[in-house]
Scaffold this motif. Structure first.
Motif, PDB file in Angstrom:
ATOM      1  N   THR A 317       0.792  -1.145  -0.104  1.00  0.00           N
ATOM      2  CA  THR A 317      -0.075   0.048   0.019  1.00  0.00           C
ATOM      3  C   THR A 317       0.948   1.112  -0.208  1.00  0.00           C
ATOM      4  O   THR A 317       1.966   1.252   0.593  1.00  0.00           O
ATOM      5  N   LEU A 318       0.488   2.378  -0.729  1.00  0.00           N
ATOM      6  CA  LEU A 318       1.147   3.348  -0.533  1.00  0.00           C
ATOM      7  C   LEU A 318       1.109   4.055   0.650  1.00  0.00           C
ATOM      8  O   LEU A 318       1.974   5.190   1.064  1.00  0.00           O
ATOM      9  N   ALA A 319       0.109   3.745   1.602  1.00  0.00           N
ATOM     10  CA  ALA A 319       0.074   4.545   3.042  1.00  0.00           C
ATOM     11  C   ALA A 319       1.176   3.670   3.832  1.00  0.00           C
ATOM     12  O   ALA A 319       0.796   2.872   4.485  1.00  0.00           O
ATOM     13  N   ASP A 320       2.432   4.285   3.807  1.00  0.00           N
ATOM     14  CA  ASP A 320       3.261   3.442   4.242  1.00  0.00           C
ATOM     15  C   ASP A 320       3.382   3.346   5.731  1.00  0.00           C
ATOM     16  O   ASP A 320       3.824   2.549   6.528  1.00  0.00           O
ATOM     17  N   SER A 321       2.686   4.325   6.473  1.00  0.00           N
ATOM     18  CA  SER A 321       2.650   4.216   7.860  1.00  0.00           C
ATOM     19  C   SER A 321       1.792   3.255   8.430  1.00  0.00           C
ATOM     20  O   SER A 321       1.816   2.657   9.545  1.00  0.00           O
ATOM     21  N   ILE A 322       0.807   2.700   7.685  1.00  0.00           N
ATOM     22  CA  ILE A 322      -0.016   1.344   7.811  1.00  0.00           C
ATOM     23  C   ILE A 322       0.353   0.052   7.247  1.00  0.00           C
ATOM     24  O   ILE A 322      -0.345  -0.877   7.058  1.00  0.00           O
ATOM     25  N   ALA A 323       1.739   0.331   6.481  1.00  0.00           N
ATOM     26  CA  ALA A 323       2.093  -0.947   5.638  1.00  0.00           C
ATOM     27  C   ALA A 323       2.680  -1.963   6.476  1.00  0.00           C
ATOM     28  O   ALA A 323       3.767  -2.010   6.453  1.00  0.00           O
ATOM     29  N   VAL A 324       1.730  -2.721   7.165  1.00  0.00           N
ATOM     30  CA  VAL A 324       2.311  -3.705   8.165  1.00  0.00           C
ATOM     31  C   VAL A 324       1.761  -4.881   7.682  1.00  0.00           C
ATOM     32  O   VAL A 324       0.698  -5.150   7.680  1.00  0.00           O
ATOM     33  N   GLY A 325       2.627  -6.019   7.383  1.00  0.00           N
ATOM     34  CA  GLY A 325       2.169  -7.401   6.892  1.00  0.00           C
ATOM     35  C   GLY A 325       1.750  -8.435   8.124  1.00  0.00           C
ATOM     36  O   GLY A 325       0.837  -9.169   8.081  1.00  0.00           O
ATOM     37  N   ARG A 326       2.506  -8.131   9.185  1.00  0.00           N
ATOM     38  CA  ARG A 326       2.362  -9.045  10.428  1.00  0.00           C
ATOM     39  C   ARG A 326       2.215  -8.102  11.565  1.00  0.00           C
ATOM     40  O   ARG A 326       3.066  -7.838  12.355  1.00  0.00           O
ATOM     41  N   PRO A 327       1.021  -7.584  11.952  1.00  0.00           N
ATOM     42  CA  PRO A 327       0.975  -6.770  13.055  1.00  0.00           C
ATOM     43  C   PRO A 327       0.976  -7.442  14.426  1.00  0.00           C
ATOM     44  O   PRO A 327       0.396  -8.566  14.561  1.00  0.00           O
ATOM     45  N   ARG A 328       1.829  -6.690  15.026  1.00  0.00           N
ATOM     46  CA  ARG A 328       2.073  -7.310  16.459  1.00  0.00           C
ATOM     47  C   ARG A 328       1.204  -7.106  17.632  1.00  0.00           C
ATOM     48  O   ARG A 328       0.985  -7.957  18.451  1.00  0.00           O
ATOM     49  N   ASN A 329       0.339  -6.002  17.294  1.00  0.00           N
ATOM     50  CA  ASN A 329      -0.851  -5.869  18.205  1.00  0.00           C
ATOM     51  C   ASN A 329      -2.409  -5.982  17.791  1.00  0.00           C
ATOM     52  O   ASN A 329      -3.020  -5.395  18.107  1.00  0.00           O
ATOM     53  N   ALA A 330      -2.404  -6.965  16.770  1.00  0.00           N
ATOM     54  CA  ALA A 330      -3.755  -7.384  16.326  1.00  0.00           C
ATOM     55  C   ALA A 330      -4.810  -7.647  17.324  1.00  0.00           C
ATOM     56  O   ALA A 330      -5.853  -7.278  17.147  1.00  0.00           O
ATOM     57  N   TYR A 331      -4.060  -8.558  18.219  1.00  0.00           N
ATOM     58  CA  TYR A 331      -4.950  -8.875  19.181  1.00  0.00           C
ATOM     59  C   TYR A 331      -5.695  -7.637  20.142  1.00  0.00           C
ATOM     60  O   TYR A 331      -6.997  -7.446  20.271  1.00  0.00           O
ATOM     61  N   LYS A 332      -5.068  -6.844  20.427  1.00  0.00           N
ATOM     62  CA  LYS A 332      -5.526  -5.514  21.317  1.00  0.00           C
ATOM     63  C   LYS A 332      -6.335  -4.620  20.203  1.00  0.00           C
ATOM     64  O   LYS A 332      -7.186  -4.307  20.890  1.00  0.00           O
ATOM     65  N   ALA A 333      -5.875  -4.560  19.018  1.00  0.00           N
ATOM     66  CA  ALA A 333      -6.802  -3.770  17.992  1.00  0.00           C
ATOM     67  C   ALA A 333      -8.136  -4.562  18.018  1.00  0.00           C
ATOM     68  O   ALA A 333      -9.321  -3.845  18.197  1.00  0.00           O
ATOM     69  N   ARG A 334      -8.252  -5.663  17.693  1.00  0.00           N
ATOM     70  CA  ARG A 334      -9.474  -6.562  17.659  1.00  0.00           C
ATOM     71  C   ARG A 334     -10.266  -6.283  18.860  1.00  0.00           C
ATOM     72  O   ARG A 334     -11.538  -6.349  18.839  1.00  0.00           O
ATOM     73  N   ARG A 335      -9.871  -6.399  20.085  1.00  0.00           N
ATOM     74  CA  ARG A 335     -10.310  -6.393  21.463  1.00  0.00           C
ATOM     75  C   ARG A 335     -11.069  -5.071  21.464  1.00  0.00           C
ATOM     76  O   ARG A 335     -12.031  -4.917  21.749  1.00  0.00           O
ATOM     77  N   ALA A 336     -10.134  -3.926  20.989  1.00  0.00           N
ATOM     78  CA  ALA A 336     -10.820  -2.721  21.196  1.00  0.00           C
ATOM     79  C   ALA A 336     -12.078  -2.598  20.304  1.00  0.00           C
ATOM     80  O   ALA A 336     -13.046  -1.776  20.751  1.00  0.00           O
TER      81      ALA A 336
END
Length: 439
Positions: A317-336
């Motif tokens: 993605t051109l949105a480099d600030s969110i260009a993360v293939g393996r998010p380390r905090n996916a659980y916390k984000a999903r929980r929120a």
């Protein structure tokens, strides 16, 4: 050292607890960075220490010092981060078909939301007697940490993917950091930064694994709770773009804390927005029964309580600030998202670019692509019926547009070049009306 309001650090995966005075990034019971830690607080002590007379005047995020996990005797390393405006956006509201407010965190000292975490990192590193701070970054965290390292008199060594935007890499160099361009992806740069931390003992600012840094990010939730309380209405939705997942998780925690302590009446739903080419968290949300339409191929992110960084997903993605293939905090984000009753959506790069120009042309706010993605996300959520026309939405702009001028040029189509002759102007706008000259 004493962290008087912090009870312990708890592993989100197995529940193991650790002394908050211990320098630890992830739970040692799990390989790699799978055991992300959560900071647990003594809220009675925080309530005693915090002046809950919310007046909407926020000089910086340190107004919420009682909520921040720094030692009682630590001197904050600060550039005046936080306290960003919550703006009415009437023209943008008309275009989106829903009442919209803008939290403009591109106004932070280094031009991005991540200053909230970098201030905590530099403060804790300096108090611990560390001379070197480090992180991996696609650009914004690098610039942010470098600025705060300079402010605190610390050395800064940054690992970035070699294709990060040139403007973002120039900024940390000006701040005096060593910027090491890794021939690989962000995730490879991230893994290297973790290995270096273990070998050299440098203080790691990576917010996805350092449990204290998401706590700095959560001050945006405190601010939004206070600012909307003063306005007299809890918004129906608060919208963030998502990369590693730290930002939306921190914002939800901060807003929820103010509601739980009785400072404000209620909480919003959280809408997480990801780019189509980096939608791992959205995939996890989908599999757990929340979110809008989008990618759901069973491979985006982790499953169940182990929403972790495992896997080999690539980010495009051109949105480099969110260009993360393996998010380390996916659980916390999903929980929120789940706790708030919220949702997630994905948007294309083209939609992000259109949102960047829409935000600028309607409200005069210049956002980088990841900062404009929440606007594209609101459009998507309106189309899917997730957000209704009578609701109120807060979009959070996380980065200033000059961070990525190339994407902005792509979004606008560039300059119209003309000869130095008034006929060129007349050809575009017609002849000037008679009697309108000011000469």
């Amino acid at each position: 050292m004493s962290l008087s309001t912090v009870r312990r650090l708890t592993c989100t995966r197995c529940g193991a607890g650790y002394d908050p005075d211990r320098e630890i990034y992830t739970c040692p019971e799990h390989e790699g960075v799978a055991g992300v830690l959560e900071v647990e607080y003594d809220y009675a002590a925080i309530d005693d220490a915090f002046d809950a007379d919310l007046d909407g005047v926020i000089p910086s995020q340190w107004k919420y010092a009682a909520f921040l996990p720094v030692a009682d005797d630590a001197e904050p390393v600060t550039l005046g981060e936080g306290g960003t405006d919550l703006l009415d956006a009437p023209r943008l509201s008309d275009r989106l078909g829903v009442e919209t407010l803008i939290k403009d965190d591109g106004r932070n000292p280094t031009g991005c939301f991540k200053d909230r975490a970098s201030s905590i990192a530099a403060t804790k590193a300096k108090h611990r007697g560390r001379d070197v701070v480090t992180c991996a970054s696609t650009g914004n965290a690098a610039a942010s940490l470098a600025g705060y390292a300079a402010r605190g008199g610390l050395d800064c060594r940054i690992f970035v993917p070699s294709d990060a935007p040139a403007g973002k890499l120039t900024q940390p160099l000006v701040y005096g950091a060593d910027v090491l361009a890794v021939e690989g992806t962000y995730d490879e740069a991230y893994d290297l930064s973790v290995a270096v931390t273990e070998s050299y003992g440098w203080y790691n600012r990576n917010a996805a694994i350092n449990p204290f840094l998401i706590e700095g990010k959560r001050t945006v939730g405190h601010e939004l709770a206070e600012q909307t309380h003063v306005r007299g209405r809890v918004p129906d939705w608060v919208v963030f773009s998502m990369g590693d997942g730290c930002t939306i998780a921190g914002a939800w925690k901060g807003f929820r804390e103010f509601a739980d302590l009785g400072y404000v009446d209620g909480t919003p739903r959280m809408l997480g927005v990801q780019a189509e080419g980096a939608a791992a968290i959205h995939g996890a949300v989908q599999r757990h029964g929340r979110g809008g339409e989008g990618t759901d191929d069973g491979e985006d992110g982790a499953d169940g309580e182990d929403d972790s960084a495992d896997g080999d997903d690539t980010a495009e993605t051109l949105a480099d600030s969110i260009a993360v293939g393996r998010p380390r905090n996916a659980y916390k984000a999903r929980r929120a998202i789940e706790e708030s009753g919220g949702a997630s959506v994905v948007v294309s790069d083209e939609e992000i670019l259109r949102a960047e120009t829409l935000l600028g042309s309607t409200e005069g706010i210049y956002a980088e692509p990841a900062g404009a993605a929440p606007v594209a996300g609101v459009r998507q959520a309106r189309r899917q019926g997730i957000i209704g026309p009578d609701e109120q939405v807060v979009v959070t702009v996380t980065g200033f547009g000059l961070k990525d001028g190339e994407s902005a040029r792509r979004a606008t189509g560039g300059l119209d070049r003309i000869a130095p002759d008034i006929s060129e102007v007349e050809r575009r706008y017609g002849p000037a009306e008679s009697g309108t000259s000011v000469l």
